[in-house]
Design a protein around this motif. Structure first.
Motif, PDB file in Angstrom:
ATOM      1  N   GLU A 108       0.749  -0.942  -0.074  1.00  0.00           N
ATOM      2  CA  GLU A 108       0.234  -0.042  -0.050  1.00  0.00           C
ATOM      3  C   GLU A 108       0.967   1.292   0.034  1.00  0.00           C
ATOM      4  O   GLU A 108       0.744   2.386  -0.409  1.00  0.00           O
ATOM      5  CB  GLU A 108      -1.354   0.116   0.986  1.00  0.00           C
ATOM      6  CG  GLU A 108      -2.156  -1.280   1.226  1.00  0.00           C
ATOM      7  CD  GLU A 108      -2.445  -0.530   1.993  1.00  0.00           C
ATOM      8  OE1 GLU A 108      -3.034  -0.099   3.411  1.00  0.00           O
ATOM      9  OE2 GLU A 108      -3.859  -1.417   2.409  1.00  0.00           O
ATOM     10  N   HIS A 109       2.208   1.410   0.931  1.00  0.00           N
ATOM     11  CA  HIS A 109       3.043   2.234   0.753  1.00  0.00           C
ATOM     12  C   HIS A 109       3.600   2.580  -0.454  1.00  0.00           C
ATOM     13  O   HIS A 109       3.252   3.609  -1.016  1.00  0.00           O
ATOM     14  CB  HIS A 109       3.682   1.898   2.073  1.00  0.00           C
ATOM     15  CG  HIS A 109       5.220   3.292   1.556  1.00  0.00           C
ATOM     16  ND1 HIS A 109       4.516   4.790   1.644  1.00  0.00           N
ATOM     17  CD2 HIS A 109       6.498   3.085   1.629  1.00  0.00           C
ATOM     18  CE1 HIS A 109       6.343   4.990   1.916  1.00  0.00           C
ATOM     19  NE2 HIS A 109       6.398   4.953   2.396  1.00  0.00           N
ATOM     20  N   LEU A 117       7.886   8.003  -2.569  1.00  0.00           N
ATOM     21  CA  LEU A 117       9.309   7.377  -2.632  1.00  0.00           C
ATOM     22  C   LEU A 117      10.278   8.498  -2.961  1.00  0.00           C
ATOM     23  O   LEU A 117      11.614   8.067  -2.137  1.00  0.00           O
ATOM     24  CB  LEU A 117       9.708   6.270  -3.864  1.00  0.00           C
ATOM     25  CG  LEU A 117       8.285   4.916  -3.122  1.00  0.00           C
ATOM     26  CD1 LEU A 117       8.005   4.789  -5.020  1.00  0.00           C
ATOM     27  CD2 LEU A 117       8.107   4.148  -2.147  1.00  0.00           C
ATOM     28  N   ARG A 118      10.480   9.306  -3.824  1.00  0.00           N
ATOM     29  CA  ARG A 118      11.420   9.682  -3.648  1.00  0.00           C
ATOM     30  C   ARG A 118      12.224  10.893  -2.292  1.00  0.00           C
ATOM     31  O   ARG A 118      12.858  10.593  -2.166  1.00  0.00           O
ATOM     32  CB  ARG A 118      11.249  10.773  -4.593  1.00  0.00           C
ATOM     33  CG  ARG A 118      12.503  11.906  -5.220  1.00  0.00           C
ATOM     34  CD  ARG A 118      12.480  12.363  -6.652  1.00  0.00           C
ATOM     35  NE  ARG A 118      14.152  13.284  -6.611  1.00  0.00           N
ATOM     36  CZ  ARG A 118      14.528  14.026  -8.103  1.00  0.00           C
ATOM     37  NH1 ARG A 118      12.992  14.297  -8.830  1.00  0.00           N
ATOM     38  NH2 ARG A 118      14.800  14.524  -7.918  1.00  0.00           N
ATOM     39  N   LEU A 119      10.786  10.750  -1.590  1.00  0.00           N
ATOM     40  CA  LEU A 119      11.211  11.528  -1.002  1.00  0.00           C
ATOM     41  C   LEU A 119      12.117  10.881   0.420  1.00  0.00           C
ATOM     42  O   LEU A 119      13.240  10.859   1.005  1.00  0.00           O
ATOM     43  CB  LEU A 119       9.512  12.311   0.693  1.00  0.00           C
ATOM     44  CG  LEU A 119      10.101  12.372   1.320  1.00  0.00           C
ATOM     45  CD1 LEU A 119      10.381  13.637   1.905  1.00  0.00           C
ATOM     46  CD2 LEU A 119       8.722  12.659   2.082  1.00  0.00           C
ATOM     47  N   GLU A 120      11.284   9.723   0.690  1.00  0.00           N
ATOM     48  CA  GLU A 120      12.201   8.731   0.993  1.00  0.00           C
ATOM     49  C   GLU A 120      13.478   8.387   1.568  1.00  0.00           C
ATOM     50  O   GLU A 120      14.441   8.157   1.673  1.00  0.00           O
ATOM     51  CB  GLU A 120      11.178   7.239   1.596  1.00  0.00           C
ATOM     52  CG  GLU A 120      11.710   5.861   2.374  1.00  0.00           C
ATOM     53  CD  GLU A 120      10.473   4.695   2.291  1.00  0.00           C
ATOM     54  OE1 GLU A 120      10.315   4.545   3.647  1.00  0.00           O
ATOM     55  OE2 GLU A 120       9.811   4.434   1.593  1.00  0.00           O
ATOM     56  N   ALA A 121      13.573   8.305  -0.398  1.00  0.00           N
ATOM     57  CA  ALA A 121      15.388   8.345  -0.902  1.00  0.00           C
ATOM     58  C   ALA A 121      16.518   8.937  -0.481  1.00  0.00           C
ATOM     59  O   ALA A 121      17.170   8.505  -0.356  1.00  0.00           O
ATOM     60  CB  ALA A 121      14.669   7.395  -2.415  1.00  0.00           C
ATOM     61  N   GLY A 182      14.563   0.154   3.002  1.00  0.00           N
ATOM     62  CA  GLY A 182      15.299  -1.156   1.639  1.00  0.00           C
ATOM     63  C   GLY A 182      15.172  -1.173   0.570  1.00  0.00           C
ATOM     64  O   GLY A 182      15.040  -1.011  -0.668  1.00  0.00           O
ATOM     65  N   LEU A 183      13.785  -2.067   1.125  1.00  0.00           N
ATOM     66  CA  LEU A 183      13.395  -3.547  -0.151  1.00  0.00           C
ATOM     67  C   LEU A 183      12.108  -2.257  -1.190  1.00  0.00           C
ATOM     68  O   LEU A 183      12.181  -2.055  -2.203  1.00  0.00           O
ATOM     69  CB  LEU A 183      11.852  -4.087   0.868  1.00  0.00           C
ATOM     70  CG  LEU A 183      11.336  -4.458  -0.327  1.00  0.00           C
ATOM     71  CD1 LEU A 183      12.158  -5.758  -1.680  1.00  0.00           C
ATOM     72  CD2 LEU A 183      10.764  -5.628  -0.323  1.00  0.00           C
ATOM     73  N   ALA A 184      11.655  -0.261  -0.288  1.00  0.00           N
ATOM     74  CA  ALA A 184      10.254   0.152  -1.174  1.00  0.00           C
ATOM     75  C   ALA A 184      11.637   0.494  -2.243  1.00  0.00           C
ATOM     76  O   ALA A 184      11.052   0.896  -3.312  1.00  0.00           O
ATOM     77  CB  ALA A 184      10.133   1.399  -0.198  1.00  0.00           C
ATOM     78  N   GLN A 185      12.898   1.056  -1.327  1.00  0.00           N
ATOM     79  CA  GLN A 185      13.748   1.712  -2.204  1.00  0.00           C
ATOM     80  C   GLN A 185      14.057   0.416  -3.801  1.00  0.00           C
ATOM     81  O   GLN A 185      13.853   0.877  -5.598  1.00  0.00           O
ATOM     82  CB  GLN A 185      14.787   2.022  -1.699  1.00  0.00           C
ATOM     83  CG  GLN A 185      14.454   3.336  -1.162  1.00  0.00           C
ATOM     84  CD  GLN A 185      15.503   4.562  -0.629  1.00  0.00           C
ATOM     85  OE1 GLN A 185      17.056   3.284  -0.670  1.00  0.00           O
ATOM     86  NE2 GLN A 185      15.729   5.021   0.424  1.00  0.00           N
ATOM     87  N   ALA A 188      10.735   0.236  -6.216  1.00  0.00           N
ATOM     88  CA  ALA A 188      10.287   0.757  -6.424  1.00  0.00           C
ATOM     89  C   ALA A 188      11.605   1.551  -7.998  1.00  0.00           C
ATOM     90  O   ALA A 188      11.179   1.728  -9.210  1.00  0.00           O
ATOM     91  CB  ALA A 188      10.715   2.724  -6.417  1.00  0.00           C
ATOM     92  N   ALA A 189      12.994   0.399  -8.223  1.00  0.00           N
ATOM     93  CA  ALA A 189      13.668   0.230  -8.973  1.00  0.00           C
ATOM     94  C   ALA A 189      13.541  -1.007  -9.614  1.00  0.00           C
ATOM     95  O   ALA A 189      13.744  -0.737 -11.125  1.00  0.00           O
ATOM     96  CB  ALA A 189      14.912   0.864  -8.721  1.00  0.00           C
ATOM     97  N   ASP A 190      13.077  -1.708  -9.634  1.00  0.00           N
ATOM     98  CA  ASP A 190      13.177  -3.619 -10.279  1.00  0.00           C
ATOM     99  C   ASP A 190      12.123  -4.239  -9.377  1.00  0.00           C
ATOM    100  O   ASP A 190      12.374  -5.295  -8.967  1.00  0.00           O
ATOM    101  CB  ASP A 190      14.943  -3.598  -9.750  1.00  0.00           C
ATOM    102  CG  ASP A 190      14.735  -5.474 -10.827  1.00  0.00           C
ATOM    103  OD1 ASP A 190      13.841  -5.538 -11.353  1.00  0.00           O
ATOM    104  OD2 ASP A 190      15.631  -5.499 -10.147  1.00  0.00           O
ATOM    105  N   PRO A 191      10.927  -3.372  -9.939  1.00  0.00           N
ATOM    106  CA  PRO A 191       9.700  -4.306  -9.105  1.00  0.00           C
ATOM    107  C   PRO A 191       9.646  -5.998  -9.192  1.00  0.00           C
ATOM    108  O   PRO A 191       9.287  -6.857  -8.129  1.00  0.00           O
ATOM    109  CB  PRO A 191       8.591  -4.126  -9.962  1.00  0.00           C
ATOM    110  CG  PRO A 191       9.330  -2.861 -10.104  1.00  0.00           C
ATOM    111  CD  PRO A 191      10.569  -2.640 -10.770  1.00  0.00           C
ATOM    112  N   GLU A 192      10.074  -6.749 -10.367  1.00  0.00           N
ATOM    113  CA  GLU A 192      10.286  -7.833 -10.341  1.00  0.00           C
ATOM    114  C   GLU A 192      11.508  -8.782  -9.698  1.00  0.00           C
ATOM    115  O   GLU A 192      11.197  -9.446  -9.582  1.00  0.00           O
ATOM    116  CB  GLU A 192      10.487  -8.371 -12.161  1.00  0.00           C
ATOM    117  CG  GLU A 192       9.068  -7.494 -12.447  1.00  0.00           C
ATOM    118  CD  GLU A 192       9.390  -8.205 -13.883  1.00  0.00           C
ATOM    119  OE1 GLU A 192      10.452  -8.770 -14.404  1.00  0.00           O
ATOM    120  OE2 GLU A 192       9.171  -8.175 -15.243  1.00  0.00           O
TER     121      GLU A 192
END
Length: 220
Positions: A108-109, A117-121, A182-185, A188-192
């Protein structure tokens, strides 16, 4: 000829709305949009004021500095999933599989505005360069880690785990927080390559590993 009329004064939106809660919410929404386009480092108070349609002074009415504005933004958008996780740990019955719920919460996040996600990164990197922001980030993370650790200790006791597992709650909390960021970032770059299901799986493995270690430890 009709009698002349005095021109009607245009309402000063910036003055009349700068003090309300709606204004604060609009400024936070504008700050998130600016971060999404420019990133934290390049975002300015002027950018946020223009985006929201307020004066720069209206921004400072609510937030004393850029650090305070973006700290409030992080608390609004980054704390919410973790707070929900803490509440679930405190209230869920023992039979509920919380590794599944953890994955759902992270999913959901990630479905929210990409600007989050950019803010978090960028937030942690900015905190390392800005002492005022860094102090606020450290305080927020300590508070969240403490709340999560207490909820985890309560949960493992409810599950009947060995006392040593509850004693490891601080380390579990720190690990889970690091995994979520870490997993969120990575997702975002590589969902698969980094599916959100890894989060719940990792939490389940962490818990089972701590239980197994506690059961294998020699008595005394």
């Amino acid at each position: 000829m009709s009698p002349s009329r005095e021109p009607r004064a245009r309402p000063d939106r910036r003055r009349t709305r700068s003090e309300g809660q709606d204004a604060r919410a609009e400024l936070l929404a504008a700050a998130l949009a600016v971060v999404g386009r420019r990133g934290y480092h390049e975002a300015t108070i002027d950018d946020v004021a223009r985006e929201a349609g307020y004066s720069k002074g209206a921004v400072y009415w609510h937030f004393a500095s850029k650090a305070e504005l973006f700290a409030a933004l992080a608390e609004e958008h980054l704390e919410r999933p973790l707070t929900a996780m803490v509440e679930l740990l405190e209230t869920a019955p023992p039979e509920q599989d919380l590794s599944v719920e953890a994955t759902r919460t992270l999913a959901e996040h990630l479905r929210r505005d990409p600007a989050v996600l950019r803010l978090e990164a960028e937030y942690g990197l900015a905190a390392a360069r800005d002492p005022a922001l860094g102090a606020r980030v450290a305080e927020r993370e300590e508070r969240l880690r403490g709340a999560l650790a207490r909820a985890l200790a309560l949960r493992v006791q409810r599950l009947g785990a060995p006392d040593a597992v509850a004693a490891a709650a601080d380390g579990m909390a720190a690990t889970i927080l690091a995994l979520s960021v870490g997993l969120a970032q990575k997702h975002a770059a590589d969902p698969e390559g980094f599916p959100v299901e890894l989060f719940g799986d990792a939490i389940a493995l962490l818990y089972r590993g701590l239980v197994a270690r506690a059961l294998d430890a020699p008595p005394g």
